[in-house]
Each structure stands twice: as structure tokens, then as C-alpha cells.
Design an enzyme around this catalytic site. Sequence first.
Site, PDB file in Angstrom:
ATOM      1  N   CYS A   1       0.841  -1.197   0.000  1.00  0.00           N
ATOM      2  CA  CYS A   1       0.000   0.000   0.000  1.00  0.00           C
ATOM      3  C   CYS A   1       0.875   1.246   0.000  1.00  0.00           C
ATOM      4  O   CYS A   1       1.846   1.327   0.755  1.00  0.00           O
ATOM      5  CB  CYS A   1      -0.886  -0.029   1.242  1.00  0.00           C
TER       6      CYS A   1
ATOM      7  N   CYS B   1      -1.057   6.025   7.054  1.00  0.00           N
ATOM      8  CA  CYS B   1      -2.373   5.557   7.495  1.00  0.00           C
ATOM      9  C   CYS B   1      -2.245   4.811   8.821  1.00  0.00           C
ATOM     10  O   CYS B   1      -1.308   4.059   9.032  1.00  0.00           O
ATOM     11  CB  CYS B   1      -2.946   4.636   6.423  1.00  0.00           C
TER      12      CYS B   1
ATOM     13  N   CYS C   1      -2.815   0.059   9.097  1.00  0.00           N
ATOM     14  CA  CYS C   1      -1.794  -0.999   9.140  1.00  0.00           C
ATOM     15  C   CYS C   1      -0.540  -0.464   9.827  1.00  0.00           C
ATOM     16  O   CYS C   1      -0.222   0.709   9.708  1.00  0.00           O
ATOM     17  CB  CYS C   1      -1.405  -1.427   7.732  1.00  0.00           C
TER      18      CYS C   1
ATOM     19  N   CYS D   1      -8.414   0.272  -0.062  1.00  0.00           N
ATOM     20  CA  CYS D   1      -7.558  -0.305   0.962  1.00  0.00           C
ATOM     21  C   CYS D   1      -7.341  -1.784   0.635  1.00  0.00           C
ATOM     22  O   CYS D   1      -8.297  -2.504   0.378  1.00  0.00           O
ATOM     23  CB  CYS D   1      -8.239  -0.136   2.311  1.00  0.00           C
TER      24      CYS D   1
ATOM     25  N   GLN E   1     -17.306 -11.001  13.086  1.00  0.00           N
ATOM     26  CA  GLN E   1     -15.842 -11.045  12.932  1.00  0.00           C
ATOM     27  C   GLN E   1     -15.441 -10.484  11.571  1.00  0.00           C
ATOM     28  O   GLN E   1     -16.042 -10.846  10.559  1.00  0.00           O
ATOM     29  CB  GLN E   1     -15.336 -12.484  13.071  1.00  0.00           C
TER      30      GLN E   1
ATOM     31  N   TYR F   1     -20.596 -12.648  25.758  1.00  0.00           N
ATOM     32  CA  TYR F   1     -20.216 -11.691  24.700  1.00  0.00           C
ATOM     33  C   TYR F   1     -20.426 -12.380  23.344  1.00  0.00           C
ATOM     34  O   TYR F   1     -19.511 -12.488  22.534  1.00  0.00           O
ATOM     35  CB  TYR F   1     -18.766 -11.235  24.846  1.00  0.00           C
TER      36      TYR F   1
ATOM     37  N   GLU G   1     -25.303 -11.229  25.483  1.00  0.00           N
ATOM     38  CA  GLU G   1     -24.787 -10.142  24.643  1.00  0.00           C
ATOM     39  C   GLU G   1     -25.499  -8.838  25.004  1.00  0.00           C
ATOM     40  O   GLU G   1     -26.692  -8.833  25.292  1.00  0.00           O
ATOM     41  CB  GLU G   1     -25.011 -10.532  23.165  1.00  0.00           C
TER      42      GLU G   1
ATOM     43  N   ASP H   1     -15.707 -14.068  24.993  1.00  0.00           N
ATOM     44  CA  ASP H   1     -15.072 -13.401  23.841  1.00  0.00           C
ATOM     45  C   ASP H   1     -15.324 -11.898  23.988  1.00  0.00           C
ATOM     46  O   ASP H   1     -16.062 -11.306  23.204  1.00  0.00           O
ATOM     47  CB  ASP H   1     -15.693 -13.949  22.541  1.00  0.00           C
TER      48      ASP H   1
ATOM     49  N   CYS I   1      -9.226 -10.371  21.943  1.00  0.00           N
ATOM     50  CA  CYS I   1      -8.617  -9.557  20.886  1.00  0.00           C
ATOM     51  C   CYS I   1      -7.593  -8.598  21.483  1.00  0.00           C
ATOM     52  O   CYS I   1      -7.111  -7.700  20.796  1.00  0.00           O
ATOM     53  CB  CYS I   1      -9.681  -8.809  20.094  1.00  0.00           C
TER      54      CYS I   1
HETATM   55  N1  SAH Z   1     -18.392 -13.901  20.039  1.00  0.00           N
HETATM   56  C1  SAH Z   1     -18.895 -13.000  19.034  1.00  0.00           C
HETATM   57  C2  SAH Z   1     -18.739 -11.517  19.378  1.00  0.00           C
HETATM   58  C3  SAH Z   1     -17.426 -11.093  19.966  1.00  0.00           C
HETATM   59  S1  SAH Z   1     -17.138  -9.350  20.005  1.00  0.00           S
HETATM   60  C4  SAH Z   1     -18.261 -13.295  17.709  1.00  0.00           C
HETATM   61  O1  SAH Z   1     -17.218 -13.929  17.642  1.00  0.00           O
HETATM   62  O2  SAH Z   1     -18.822 -12.904  16.686  1.00  0.00           O
HETATM   63  C5  SAH Z   1     -17.625  -8.870  21.591  1.00  0.00           C
HETATM   64  C6  SAH Z   1     -19.109  -8.726  21.767  1.00  0.00           C
HETATM   65  O3  SAH Z   1     -19.327  -8.344  23.124  1.00  0.00           O
HETATM   66  C7  SAH Z   1     -19.774  -7.658  20.924  1.00  0.00           C
HETATM   67  O4  SAH Z   1     -20.872  -8.224  20.253  1.00  0.00           O
HETATM   68  C8  SAH Z   1     -20.234  -6.596  21.940  1.00  0.00           C
HETATM   69  O5  SAH Z   1     -21.450  -5.975  21.584  1.00  0.00           O
HETATM   70  C9  SAH Z   1     -20.406  -7.429  23.177  1.00  0.00           C
HETATM   71  N2  SAH Z   1     -20.276  -6.756  24.484  1.00  0.00           N
HETATM   72  C10 SAH Z   1     -19.536  -5.679  24.802  1.00  0.00           C
HETATM   73  N3  SAH Z   1     -19.595  -5.423  26.119  1.00  0.00           N
HETATM   74  C11 SAH Z   1     -20.403  -6.375  26.658  1.00  0.00           C
HETATM   75  C12 SAH Z   1     -20.839  -6.663  27.989  1.00  0.00           C
HETATM   76  N4  SAH Z   1     -20.454  -5.912  29.015  1.00  0.00           N
HETATM   77  N5  SAH Z   1     -21.650  -7.719  28.173  1.00  0.00           N
HETATM   78  C13 SAH Z   1     -22.045  -8.494  27.130  1.00  0.00           C
HETATM   79  N6  SAH Z   1     -21.656  -8.266  25.853  1.00  0.00           N
HETATM   80  C14 SAH Z   1     -20.847  -7.221  25.620  1.00  0.00           C
END
Ligand code: SAH
Length: 504
Positions: A82, A88, A91, A174, A314, A343, A364, A430, A457
Amino acid sequence: MGKKTEKEEFAYGKGDLCTVEITDIGNDGEGIGKIDGYTLFVKDAVIGDRTKVKIMKAKKNYAYAHLEEVMEPSGDRVKPLCSVSRQCGGCQTQSMSYERELKFKQGKVRNNLVRLGGFDGDFIDSIMEPIIGMEEPWRYRNKAQFPMGRDKEGRIIAGFYAGRTHSIIPVTDCLIGTAENKEILDIIISHMEKYGIEPYDEATGNGLLRHVLIRKGFVSSEIMVCLVINYRKDKIKVDVTSPVGDNTDYIVCQRELVSDLCKVEGMTSISVSINTDKTNVIMGTEIHTLWGKDTISDTLCGLKFEISPLSFYQVNPVQAEKLYGQAIEYAGLTGKETVWDLYCGIGTITLAMAKAAGHVYGVEIIPDAIRDARNNAIRNGIDNASFLCGKAEEVLPEFYENAIREGSDRDDETGISLTQAIHPDVIVVDPPRKGCDQDCIDTMLKMEPAKIVYVSCDSATLARDLRLLADGGYELAAVRPCDMFCHTVHVETVALLKRTATKY
Ligand code: SAH
């Protein structure tokens, strides 16, 4: 050379030029070199480079320096694909070979677990598996959010923010995003020019178009465009939120924009999101579909998902399948287990696990995502998953306390035993970058699942949380990074914890 103050004398001062060999990589991908024990941090320098740098900001023991010239390139240095990779903020590691980038990410996770998690280095080396790399690490992102603005000449631009600033580097094609992004942005920009539609100006709060969100289902080829607008009914005379076909006095230009955009191959959903707040948050919570469906669909792990503009999905679906595969393997399901997926977003991990488990609970915070998750379960014929909307750190303790208080041992909604529900076999988490809330961790420990699978992450908050879980009676059994965000310093990790002791 050198800068003197009354209190201290620094080895180097602003503007000094020096030659330095880059011998290490920092957590943000920057090169690190030393001159007589004095540390220099050099953005865009690659480990192994011999460089000429200019000191930008000097402190007592270290300085930030600008890469002026690569005098002898490292064997790991490559030419970025790029042209704006240095300016930017998207990256950070395009100057590094992909192999070196993977090694850097493996090291970053390891170091955070040791330094921030307090785990022994040899122990981590004995349980850590090699990072899952990507075969074709370009054009992998299925989602992009382009801020709109004007350049110095006054032309309307779309692009990405320069690192740590809010100035926009124009880039519509991009290379980690889809090829359709450029076509879509070109249509929008020429449209804005034709009708005098102002991009949003952060300083004044004026202007209409803030961001353009583009999402593509890589399996379905369906495309979603969501225009994030600073729309105030009192300021704008026309109703930009009316769907096309409504008989209100919506604008010609909107009809034309929509009719141009829906010619893009795969276009499935065109919407606006209203965001009038002076905030860094990109999306507003109010969404109006102008044309097509409210969602796009995609297939992940053999399951079909519908995705709303506000739902998390994702960004690298190819790697997400590998990541989920690893999480499912760590969970070691046999068809009978009770699982919590905290999550859960639109239920991707939840539903993938439901196929191999007894019952799965998903939690969620975003209501739209929970609605998508429930529909996704129905669409895929999955009836052993239930979803709860709210903060994990509130929903989980409430569910636990209620179940303890409850006389009956049956969850009326799911029909399964409450004892089983609050003492599951597996809890998957997650969370977003900030990791899990303490109340969430405390309740997980009380629930005593045999296994916890932690998908993260951010390896710094992962390290912090793994330490809490380890101190709460869990043994860290395996860790595996997965490269979801190629050419950036971000790295995804999945970790497996096994219960060793009964603490409660
Ligand atoms: N496991 C899913 C999403 C992961 S991302 C996947 O792999 O697709 C993290 C997620 O947590 C998001 O959807 C976000 O909206 C949610 N989130 C953020 N803070 C939160 C909380 N305090 N309690 C529950 N969910 C939450």
C-alpha cells in the site's frame, strides 16, 4: 549534541540525527534500537534494519525517533503493497515480511502473559501453540468504516485516520478491504459533489455524512452500505430517513444515490444510521433501511447468519472459522454439555457450539445482535441455544443468584436443570478489548465450569484476566494466537483453562 535542562541532561535532544541498529520490536510494531544503553523507538523500522533516525521527543532513558533512512535493510524488510501504509493508522507492519509479523505476534502474546499475567516464561513456552497464520493475508476484511472529510484543496475524501489523529488519509482502495469499497465510495463522493452534500466536520459539528460503513458476506457475496449521518430534522428540510418508494418529499438526490448504489453487484441493503452526537463512536443507534433488506446474510462454520448494521461480526471470516474451530476443540464437546457463551454477538460461537453440546446460553449487550442471534438459531434449526440480552457482568450474576434462590430446579424457558445451568461444563468468553469485568470473572469462578475457553482480541487484558482465573482455581492448559488482523499489530488469542481446585 544533547539537551540540557536544569534538572537533567539527556543523551540526545530533539532534531538530533543518529545511526542505530534495530534490535527489537515493541508491542505496537515499532522498531527498537539502543545507543550506549539509551533506547530509541522508531516507528516503521524493522528489526534487523540499520537506520538513520531523527530524534523527535527525548526523555531521560529513551526517545521517540523518526525513520529518516534505511541504510541497510533487514532480511525481514519488504516493500509495503500500500502506498500510504506509513501515514495511514490502519496498518502498522506492512514493512515486515508476513512470517516475521507472525513471529512478532506470537512473541507479543507470550510477553504479555509473562509480564502482565505473571506466568512463568518456560511454562508459557510449554503450553503455547504456534500462531494460526493466514494463507492469503490481503483483502481479508469484510467490513470497513470510512470517515468522510475534505482535503487541504477542499476535495471530498474518504479514507482512514492517520495514526493517533483524526486527520483523514484518503484511501478508497484499501488492500486489506474488499475491491467493492472503492466503487461504492466513488459513487458516494461524486454524488456529494454533485448535490453539495457536506461531509461532517468534527470541529464544528456541521455537515451531513460522517462515515460510510460497508460490509460484505464473503460466502454470500451480499453487500451492505450504511451511511452514518448527522441528521437533524430541524436543520435539514428533507426526510433522508424515508425508504425509497415512500410518498413523502424525500430528495431526488437520495433516490439517485440509492439507484446508483444498488447497481453495485451484490448490493443487498442500503441504510442510514443517525448520529448527531459529538463523539468518537461511529454508529448511531437509530437505523433506517432505505432500500433492500435490513440485514445481509453470510455463512460461517456451515451456519447461515443474518447480520444487522449494528451487530458485531468477525471482520476476517476466513480466520474466524479457524479461531472458532480451535475454541470448539478446546471446549472438547461430546454432545451433552451445558455451555455459556458470554459476549456472543449474533451467536456465531454459540450456534457453532450448540451443534456439539447439550444446551448453550448466549449473553450479549446489543439488543439488535440478540435479535439476530435468536433468528439465526431458528434459521439454522437449532433449538438448544437460548439468548439473554444485557451486560455479561450483570446477566450472569443475576441468573446465578436467581437460580440459587429458586425453589424449582427447572429453567422454565429452556426446560433444563438450573443446577446444570449454573454449573456448566464450559464457559466461553469473547469480550471486547477491555476484557471481562471483575463481577463477570467472580461469577464464572462461582459457577465452577470444568473448562473456560477465553477468546481475546487484546492480549494485555487477556493476561490480566487469565491471572485472575488462575488464582481462582484454574490451570492455564493451552494458548493459541490466531492472525485475524494481518498487517496490523492486533492479535487474537484463544486460551483454555481447566479447573484444578474447588474454591467455593
Ligand atoms: N463472540 C462473538 C462476538 C465477539 S465481540 C463473535 O465472535 O462474533 C464482543 C461482543 O461483546 C460484541 O458483540 C459486543 O457488543 C459485546 N459486548 C460488549 N460489552 C459487553 C458486555 N459488558 N456484556 C455483554 N456483551 C458485551
